[in-house]
Design an enzyme around this catalytic site. Structure first.
Site, short mmCIF file in Angstrom:
data_model
loop_
_atom_site.label_atom_id
_atom_site.label_comp_id
_atom_site.label_asym_id
_atom_site.label_seq_id
_atom_site.Cartn_x
_atom_site.Cartn_y
_atom_site.Cartn_z
N SER A 152 38.59 36.96 45.07
CA SER A 152 37.15 36.75 44.94
C SER A 152 36.61 37.91 44.10
O SER A 152 37.24 38.98 44.01
CB SER A 152 36.53 36.80 46.34
OG SER A 152 35.15 37.04 46.27
N TYR A 166 36.23 40.52 55.24
CA TYR A 166 36.52 39.51 54.22
C TYR A 166 36.69 40.17 52.84
O TYR A 166 37.68 39.92 52.14
CB TYR A 166 35.42 38.45 54.19
CG TYR A 166 35.58 37.48 53.04
CD1 TYR A 166 36.70 36.64 52.99
CD2 TYR A 166 34.66 37.41 52.00
CE1 TYR A 166 36.88 35.76 51.93
CE2 TYR A 166 34.83 36.54 50.94
CZ TYR A 166 35.94 35.72 50.90
OH TYR A 166 36.12 34.86 49.85
#
Ligand SMILES: NC(=O)c1ccc[n+]([C@@H]2O[C@H](COP(=O)([O-])OP(=O)(O)OC[C@H]3O[C@@H](n4cnc5c(N)ncnc54)[C@H](OP(=O)(O)O)[C@@H]3O)[C@@H](O)[C@H]2O)c1
Length: 297
Positions: A168, A181
């Site tokens: 990401s 995360y």
């Protein structure tokens, strides 16, 4: 269509390739297949469809049979042949062996692995349960590492294959309110870049995909749908991300940041000082936990 750039990329990827005869004998009579974990929804499903469009046989891996079946039909419509599905929790220690078994029963072998299965967690770190944190690490870090290890050990002796790990844009920064995360995605970026370097020229393409926000159910599932980043940053479609991912893989890119703004943001995140980045990112990620006014129906 194979372009000159793809031919050049292929030659570059194979510049030190030395396939082992025994490894090649083991796949004689088998067809190559692309395995997409998390391929039943979102980015994984769009990548599965894009790979099918480029002629790959696809095995979609996820847990929920209903979503798997819908994805199978979509992937078959995108490609020309049948797609396969496997209902599997990839955090199971035997996941790699289960995938091999499913492929072997169809006379296929693992030639492309896309690790897209992932979950997020939003909110204050201390508000998250240890069970949720364990689940995140088990999927986003441990399962991805194990499957990458498993795949690479068979691809390198064959001197062919592709591995695409989905990280990401969050991998480039600490993420207050999505701390675990973001940290997990930094791990994926670091691991994948390191492996690409370690195995350079030996015939296996290894790439990491680092998209910014993408329009999938992911944000809602982690309770982040009220956070500002979804309104402040451009949100891409999974299909656009998938096109960029597959193109990047074919061109042997190691880090694929889709979109126009993405590469600039990634660059800025590398050069801006952390004391500037941390509060900025925290402001974007903080969920709005004020009680929501019920909407009139
Ligand atoms: N959406 C974004 O904005 C965004 C941005 C950057 C990076 N990413 C990354 O992109 C990846 C995909 O995200 P997405 O937005 O496509 O998410 P998504 O729409 O929620 O899809 C997640 C997929 O993973 C599967 N999955 C979840 N847990 C699994 C498990 N234990 N075993 C096997 N499959 C499992 C889900 O199917 P089942 O639940 O049926 O198993 C589903 O197919 C993730 O790694 C995420 O971190 C997302």
């Amino acid at each position: 269509m194979i372009t000159t750039f793809e031919h050049l990329a292929d030659a570059w990827v194979r510049r030190r390739a030395a396939p082992e005869p025994e490894a090649l004998r083991a796949i004689q009579g088998l067809e190559p297949a692309a395995v997409v974990t998390g391929g039943s929804r979102g980015i994984g499903r769009a990548i599965a469809e894009e790979l099918a469009r480029h002629g790959h046989r696809v095995l979609i891996v996820a847990r929920r049979p209903g979503d798997l079946e819908t994805a199978r039909q979509a992937v078959e419509r995108a490609g020309t042949g049948p797609a396969l599905i496997l209902s599997l929790d990839v955090t199971e220690p035997t996941a790699g062996a289960c995938i091999e078994e499913a492929l072997a029963s169809e006379r296929l072998y693992l030639d492309t692995l896309v690790n897209s299965a992932g979950i997020g967690l939003s909110g204050r770190f201390t508000g998250q349960t240890t069970a949720d944190l364990d689940r995140l690490v088990a999927l986003d870090v441990t399962a991805l590492t194990r499957l990458t290890h498993h795949a690479l050990k068979s691809m390198l002796p064959r001197a062919r294959g592709n591995i695409l790990n989905v990280a990401s844009l969050g991998a480039y920064m600490p993420g207050p309110y999505q701390a675990a995360y973001y940290a997990s995605k930094s791990y994926v970026l670091s691991l994948t870049e390191a492996l690409a370097e370690e195995t350079a020229g030996r015939g296996v393409r290894i790439a990491v995909l680092a998209p910014g926000p993408v329009a999938t159910g992911f944000h809602r599932d982690m309770g982040a749908d009220t956070a500002i980043y979804l309104r402040a940053l451009p949100v891409m479609s999974p299909e656009r991300v998938a096109r960029s991912a597959v193109r990047g893989l074919r061109l042997a890119r190691r880090v694929i940041v889709p979109g126009l703004a993405g590469p600039f943001i990634a660059y800025a995140l590398r050069v801006l000082p952390r004391p500037v980045i941390r509060p900025l990112v925290g402001g974007l990620l903080q969920p709005d936990d004020r009680p929501q006014t019920p909407r009139a129906r």
